[in-house]
Design a protein around this motif. Structure first.
Motif, mmCIF file in Angstrom:
data_model
loop_
_atom_site.group_PDB
_atom_site.id
_atom_site.type_symbol
_atom_site.label_atom_id
_atom_site.label_comp_id
_atom_site.label_asym_id
_atom_site.label_seq_id
_atom_site.Cartn_x
_atom_site.Cartn_y
_atom_site.Cartn_z
ATOM 1 N N GLU A 59 35.195 44.221 46.062
ATOM 2 C CA GLU A 59 33.794 43.813 46.257
ATOM 3 C C GLU A 59 32.929 44.269 45.075
ATOM 4 O OE1 GLU A 59 32.421 41.949 48.689
ATOM 5 O OE2 GLU A 59 34.538 41.614 49.187
ATOM 6 N N ILE A 60 33.151 45.511 44.671
ATOM 7 C CA ILE A 60 32.371 46.054 43.548
ATOM 8 C C ILE A 60 32.648 45.241 42.283
ATOM 9 C CG2 ILE A 60 32.040 48.080 42.046
ATOM 10 C CD1 ILE A 60 30.981 48.571 44.816
ATOM 11 N N ARG A 61 33.925 44.883 42.127
ATOM 12 C CA ARG A 61 34.295 44.106 40.936
ATOM 13 C C ARG A 61 33.535 42.780 40.916
ATOM 14 N NH1 ARG A 61 39.845 45.215 40.416
ATOM 15 N NH2 ARG A 61 40.602 43.299 41.334
ATOM 16 N N LYS A 62 33.457 42.161 42.107
ATOM 17 C CA LYS A 62 32.714 40.891 42.217
ATOM 18 C C LYS A 62 31.254 41.101 41.814
ATOM 19 C CE LYS A 62 34.778 38.649 46.067
ATOM 20 N NZ LYS A 62 34.471 38.594 47.491
ATOM 21 N N ALA A 105 26.954 40.558 37.687
ATOM 22 C CA ALA A 105 25.973 41.198 36.795
ATOM 23 C C ALA A 105 26.322 40.958 35.327
ATOM 24 C CB ALA A 105 25.910 42.695 37.077
ATOM 25 N N ASP A 106 27.314 40.052 35.085
ATOM 26 C CA ASP A 106 27.684 39.673 33.710
ATOM 27 C C ASP A 106 28.556 40.674 32.985
ATOM 28 O OD1 ASP A 106 27.180 37.164 32.892
ATOM 29 O OD2 ASP A 106 25.068 37.510 32.431
ATOM 30 N N VAL A 107 29.192 41.554 33.722
ATOM 31 C CA VAL A 107 30.175 42.433 33.087
ATOM 32 C C VAL A 107 31.428 41.579 32.899
ATOM 33 C CG1 VAL A 107 31.597 44.486 33.423
ATOM 34 C CG2 VAL A 107 29.225 44.474 34.211
ATOM 35 N N ASN A 108 32.115 41.705 31.753
ATOM 36 C CA ASN A 108 33.284 40.839 31.591
ATOM 37 C C ASN A 108 34.455 41.325 32.442
ATOM 38 O OD1 ASN A 108 34.651 42.765 30.111
ATOM 39 N ND2 ASN A 108 34.219 41.824 28.134
ATOM 40 N N TYR A 109 35.425 40.427 32.669
ATOM 41 C CA TYR A 109 36.458 40.689 33.667
ATOM 42 C C TYR A 109 37.263 41.939 33.356
ATOM 43 C CZ TYR A 109 40.259 40.243 36.879
ATOM 44 O OH TYR A 109 41.157 40.540 37.871
ATOM 45 N N LYS A 110 37.682 42.054 32.096
ATOM 46 C CA LYS A 110 38.552 43.163 31.722
ATOM 47 C C LYS A 110 37.827 44.503 31.922
ATOM 48 C CE LYS A 110 41.567 44.493 27.945
ATOM 49 N NZ LYS A 110 40.791 45.231 26.945
ATOM 50 N N THR A 111 36.571 44.535 31.507
ATOM 51 C CA THR A 111 35.775 45.761 31.654
ATOM 52 C C THR A 111 35.605 46.100 33.129
ATOM 53 O OG1 THR A 111 34.571 45.077 29.673
ATOM 54 C CG2 THR A 111 33.606 46.845 30.968
ATOM 55 N N ALA A 112 35.320 45.080 33.941
ATOM 56 C CA ALA A 112 35.108 45.306 35.377
ATOM 57 C C ALA A 112 36.393 45.826 36.024
ATOM 58 C CB ALA A 112 34.660 44.006 36.048
ATOM 59 N N MET A 120 20.477 52.246 33.180
ATOM 60 C CA MET A 120 21.151 50.950 33.153
ATOM 61 C C MET A 120 22.274 50.913 34.193
ATOM 62 S SD MET A 120 21.111 47.968 31.957
ATOM 63 C CE MET A 120 20.181 47.916 30.455
ATOM 64 N N ALA A 121 22.927 52.055 34.405
ATOM 65 C CA ALA A 121 24.002 52.115 35.411
ATOM 66 C C ALA A 121 23.441 51.730 36.779
ATOM 67 C CB ALA A 121 24.607 53.516 35.446
ATOM 68 N N SER A 122 22.285 52.289 37.121
ATOM 69 C CA SER A 122 21.679 51.973 38.424
ATOM 70 C C SER A 122 21.332 50.495 38.502
ATOM 71 C CB SER A 122 20.399 52.775 38.641
ATOM 72 O OG SER A 122 20.629 54.131 38.432
ATOM 73 N N ARG A 123 20.865 49.954 37.377
ATOM 74 C CA ARG A 123 20.472 48.537 37.363
ATOM 75 C C ARG A 123 21.704 47.640 37.558
ATOM 76 N NH1 ARG A 123 16.200 45.484 33.538
ATOM 77 N NH2 ARG A 123 16.925 43.379 33.880
ATOM 78 N N ILE A 124 22.788 47.971 36.874
ATOM 79 C CA ILE A 124 24.006 47.144 36.988
ATOM 80 C C ILE A 124 24.562 47.214 38.403
ATOM 81 C CG2 ILE A 124 26.405 46.918 36.236
ATOM 82 C CD1 ILE A 124 25.482 47.804 33.449
ATOM 83 N N LEU A 125 24.539 48.408 38.995
ATOM 84 C CA LEU A 125 25.102 48.539 40.352
ATOM 85 C C LEU A 125 24.242 47.832 41.386
ATOM 86 C CD1 LEU A 125 26.459 52.179 40.284
ATOM 87 C CD2 LEU A 125 27.747 50.057 40.238
ATOM 88 N N GLY A 126 22.971 47.603 41.048
ATOM 89 C CA GLY A 126 22.095 46.770 41.849
ATOM 90 C C GLY A 126 21.720 47.293 43.210
#
Ligand code: GDP
Length: 295
Positions: free
Chosen positions: A33-36, A41-48, A289-295
């Protein structure tokens, strides 16, 4: 926003607990779910994927499964991990040399000229510097006008040579002008292209070789998602830049490009642009930014 995610995870784990023990499989499902969410949030697949695999290992190591508030613990692990991945702490500009030469690079429309004005404003206001802006975009007279307007707005001089169409010569003249006038910062705005091409790269490499900049800042539009990552890689391969500026974060992007770019080119993000006004510039804070990405 951050609180929401934590609540959501706590609730999910509570349901699971009601069904008996939380298992490794449950954690794996949660990570999916987190990966989704990261991909959204536009993180690329490999990084996620690397990120969620790492978090899973850490979570299992820290006994998330038996903790009273697993959601809270998991959120903290994710936040810490994301913050570390984006460099951990603020990465300052190296502006100790007199004059410090700062080269601004990126595609058309990324926000280079706007950022050049903002940076001049920031360095004068917040760091007590005496910057000079240099109009190095020889292809678009409008870009030179735009920089002059911004220079006036923020009360910083702009070096312009409308007679020349040689960006290398203009950049060198700009540095000389700064030395003559006692400007201790030289910000060189450069031409962009709609896409990466050899001519652009050759030209900006030549400006780099001629001016030996202390900082090369790559400016990129955070709304462009995966393209931002590819562009960053191409520019870094040629220029070996010293930092990234992510613009247009006032839009509704979640900012995942910050994580992807950092993980792909491994250069610090130094500033974020949060609007069109000259004051709309922030130093990049990985934890925020971490908080923003985690939403
Ligand atoms: P350049 O071609 O790379 O020099 O890009 P510009 O500086 O001309 O910027 C392109 C457009 O993006 C302009 O309309 C700017 O006002 C706008 N812009 C630049 N930075 C930001 C930002 O952080 N937020 C928003 N909303 N707009 C921005």
């Amino acid at each position: 926003m951050f609180q929401n995610l934590q609540d959501k995870l706590d609730r999910a784990f509570k349901v699971l607990k009601g069904q008996g023990n939380i298992t490794e499989i449950n954690v794996a499902e949660t990570m999916k779910e987190i990966r989704k969410a990261l991909l959204d949030a536009d993180v690329n697949y490999k990084t996620a994927k690397t990120f969620t695999d790492d978090v899973k290992q850490k979570a299992l190591g820290q006994n998330v499964l038996t903790s009273i508030s697993p959601g809270q613990l998991l959120t903290k692990i994710m936040n810490d991990e994301l913050t570390a991945l984006m460099g951990g702490t603020v990465s300052d500009l190296d502006i100790s040399t007199n004059p410090t030469v700062i080269l601004i690079a990126g595609l058309n429309g990324a926000g280079k000229t706007t950022f050049s004005g903002k940076l001049a404003n920031y360095l004068r206001d917040k760091k007590g510097k005496k910057p000079l802006l240099v109009a190095g975009d020889v292809y678009r007279p409008a870009a030179v006008d735009q920089l002059q307007v911004l220079g006036e707005q923020v009360n910083v001089p702009v070096y312009v040579n409308r007679e020349s169409n040689d960006p290398v010569a203009i950049a060198k003249e700009g540095v000389e002008e700064a030395k003559r006038n006692g400007n201790n910062i030289v910000i060189i705005d450069t031409a962009g292209r709609l896409a990466i091409d050899e001519a652009l790269m050759n030209e900006i490499s030549a400006v780099k070789d001629a001016t030996k900049p202390h900082e090369i800042l790559f400016v990129v539009d955070s709304m462009t998602g995966q393209d931002a990552v590819n562009t960053a890689k191409a520019f870094n391969d040629r220029l070996d830049f010293t930092g990234v500026v992510l613009t247009k974060l006032d839009g509704d992007t979640r900012g995942g490009a910050a994580l992807s770019i950092k993980s792909v080119v491994n250069k610090p993000i130094k500033f974020i642009g949060t609007g069109e006004k000259m004051e709309a510039l922030d130093v990049f804070h990985p934890d925020r930014m971490a908080s923003r990405i985690l939403g």
